[in-house]
Design a protein around this motif. Structure first.
Motif, PDB file in Angstrom:
ATOM      1  N   LEU A   1      15.929   6.047  -5.789  1.00 20.38           N
ATOM      2  CA  LEU A   1      14.480   5.851  -5.831  1.00 20.38           C
ATOM      3  C   LEU A   1      14.146   4.982  -7.029  1.00 20.38           C
ATOM      4  O   LEU A   1      14.504   5.300  -8.156  1.00 20.38           O
ATOM      5  CB  LEU A   1      13.776   7.215  -5.944  1.00 20.38           C
ATOM      6  CG  LEU A   1      12.251   7.185  -6.048  1.00 20.38           C
ATOM      7  CD1 LEU A   1      11.626   6.686  -4.754  1.00 20.38           C
ATOM      8  CD2 LEU A   1      11.731   8.589  -6.365  1.00 20.38           C
ATOM      9  N   MET A   2      13.459   3.865  -6.777  1.00 18.44           N
ATOM     10  CA  MET A   2      13.084   2.958  -7.856  1.00 18.44           C
ATOM     11  C   MET A   2      11.642   3.184  -8.303  1.00 18.44           C
ATOM     12  O   MET A   2      11.312   3.062  -9.470  1.00 18.44           O
ATOM     13  CB  MET A   2      13.241   1.492  -7.413  1.00 18.44           C
ATOM     14  CG  MET A   2      14.670   1.124  -7.045  1.00 18.44           C
ATOM     15  SD  MET A   2      15.857   1.469  -8.357  1.00 18.44           S
ATOM     16  CE  MET A   2      15.413   0.241  -9.562  1.00 18.44           C
ATOM     17  N   GLU A   3      10.776   3.488  -7.326  1.00 18.76           N
ATOM     18  CA  GLU A   3       9.354   3.622  -7.618  1.00 18.76           C
ATOM     19  C   GLU A   3       8.716   4.476  -6.534  1.00 18.76           C
ATOM     20  O   GLU A   3       9.193   4.529  -5.405  1.00 18.76           O
ATOM     21  CB  GLU A   3       8.723   2.220  -7.619  1.00 18.76           C
ATOM     22  CG  GLU A   3       7.356   2.148  -8.231  1.00 18.76           C
ATOM     23  CD  GLU A   3       6.791   0.722  -8.230  1.00 18.76           C
ATOM     24  OE1 GLU A   3       5.593   0.603  -8.506  1.00 18.76           O
ATOM     25  OE2 GLU A   3       7.528  -0.237  -7.936  1.00 18.76           O
ATOM     26  N   LEU A   4       7.646   5.132  -6.895  1.00 16.88           N
ATOM     27  CA  LEU A   4       6.897   5.939  -5.932  1.00 16.88           C
ATOM     28  C   LEU A   4       5.441   5.508  -6.017  1.00 16.88           C
ATOM     29  O   LEU A   4       4.828   5.593  -7.077  1.00 16.88           O
ATOM     30  CB  LEU A   4       7.045   7.430  -6.267  1.00 16.88           C
ATOM     31  CG  LEU A   4       6.456   8.407  -5.265  1.00 16.88           C
ATOM     32  CD1 LEU A   4       7.135   8.296  -3.909  1.00 16.88           C
ATOM     33  CD2 LEU A   4       6.590   9.830  -5.789  1.00 16.88           C
ATOM     34  N   LEU A   5       4.906   5.018  -4.913  1.00 21.73           N
ATOM     35  CA  LEU A   5       3.520   4.576  -4.878  1.00 21.73           C
ATOM     36  C   LEU A   5       2.677   5.637  -4.186  1.00 21.73           C
ATOM     37  O   LEU A   5       3.101   6.206  -3.180  1.00 21.73           O
ATOM     38  CB  LEU A   5       3.394   3.251  -4.112  1.00 21.73           C
ATOM     39  CG  LEU A   5       4.297   2.106  -4.574  1.00 21.73           C
ATOM     40  CD1 LEU A   5       4.144   0.910  -3.648  1.00 21.73           C
ATOM     41  CD2 LEU A   5       3.974   1.716  -6.008  1.00 21.73           C
ATOM     42  N   GLU A   6       1.497   5.881  -4.740  1.00 18.36           N
ATOM     43  CA  GLU A   6       0.599   6.846  -4.108  1.00 18.36           C
ATOM     44  C   GLU A   6      -0.564   6.077  -3.500  1.00 18.36           C
ATOM     45  O   GLU A   6      -1.367   5.474  -4.207  1.00 18.36           O
ATOM     46  CB  GLU A   6       0.103   7.878  -5.127  1.00 18.36           C
ATOM     47  CG  GLU A   6      -0.569   9.050  -4.473  1.00 18.36           C
ATOM     48  CD  GLU A   6      -0.858  10.188  -5.440  1.00 18.36           C
ATOM     49  OE1 GLU A   6      -1.459  11.171  -5.000  1.00 18.36           O
ATOM     50  OE2 GLU A   6      -0.483  10.083  -6.625  1.00 18.36           O
TER      51      GLU A   6
END
Length: 197
Positions: A134-139
């Motif tokens: 996982l590199m990034e989590l966008l909401e």
């Protein structure tokens, strides 16, 4: 906190602390690179001037343990043991949640995704020398979007779209209802280690 320090380990560590000849010295326990395949559980001397007020404290009969607050979920169910053998003895630390902390539906979304990646998806990809992280989590308004990166044998692999859609994305979205999409940011033009070219 669910953690065990055996009597043998307590006595052994207390003896080491006594040899330091520092009033109020204790033991500090923490995890470096927690939640990754490179996580390591560490014990260190903790002098009175090195105490972090945010640390969790465990008071034992012969010594005091300080636990780094950020490491706590990764130290859940850890055991510190000391056993005598012919060569003298050995101190062992078992921390089953250091690489992947125990998660629940209340855990932060990134921890839930990492748990599934490291416990279910990466073991399968490892047979092809691959991994995904996982590199990034966008909401977004409709839910979370996970930005993943493939590495090893998955980078540049001709079957990566199938792996992403039918494997990784399907598994993550089935298990995590608030996750609405999975995207790949890997540069698949690099095919040096690709499993299928």
């Amino acid at each position: 906190m669910n953690m065990t320090v055996t009597k043998g380990a307590e006595v052994y560590l207390a003896d080491l602390l006594e040899k330091q000849n520092v009033e109020g010295i204790a033991v500090r326990m923490f995890v470096t690179q927690p939640g990754t395949p490179y996580a390591e559980t560490c014990l260190a001397y903790c002098r009175p001037d090195e105490i972090n007020p945010e640390d969790e404290i465990l008071e034992l009969e012969h010594l005091r343990f300080y636990f780094e607050r950020n490491s706590l979920p990764y130290l859940e169910e850890a055991t510190v043991d000391y056993s005598q053998d012919r060569m003298g003895g050995q101190l062992t630390i078992k921390a089953p949640n250091a690489k992947v902390p125990k998660v629940s539906s209340d855990s932060p979304m990134n921890e839930q995704i990492n748990y599934i990646l490291y416990s279910e998806i990466n073991p399968g990809l490892a047979s092809h020398g691959g991994e995904v992280k996982l590199m990034e989590l966008l909401e977004e308004e409709e839910g979370y979007i996970a930005i993943l990166q493939f590495g090893g044998g998955c980078q540049g692999c001709s079957a990566v779209d199938l792996t992403l859609k039918d494997g990784v994305e399907k598994t993550l979205i089935e298990r995590l209802p608030s996750l609405v999409a999975v995207k790949d940011v890997t540069d698949h033009t690099v095919t040096d280690n690709a499993y299928y070219k």
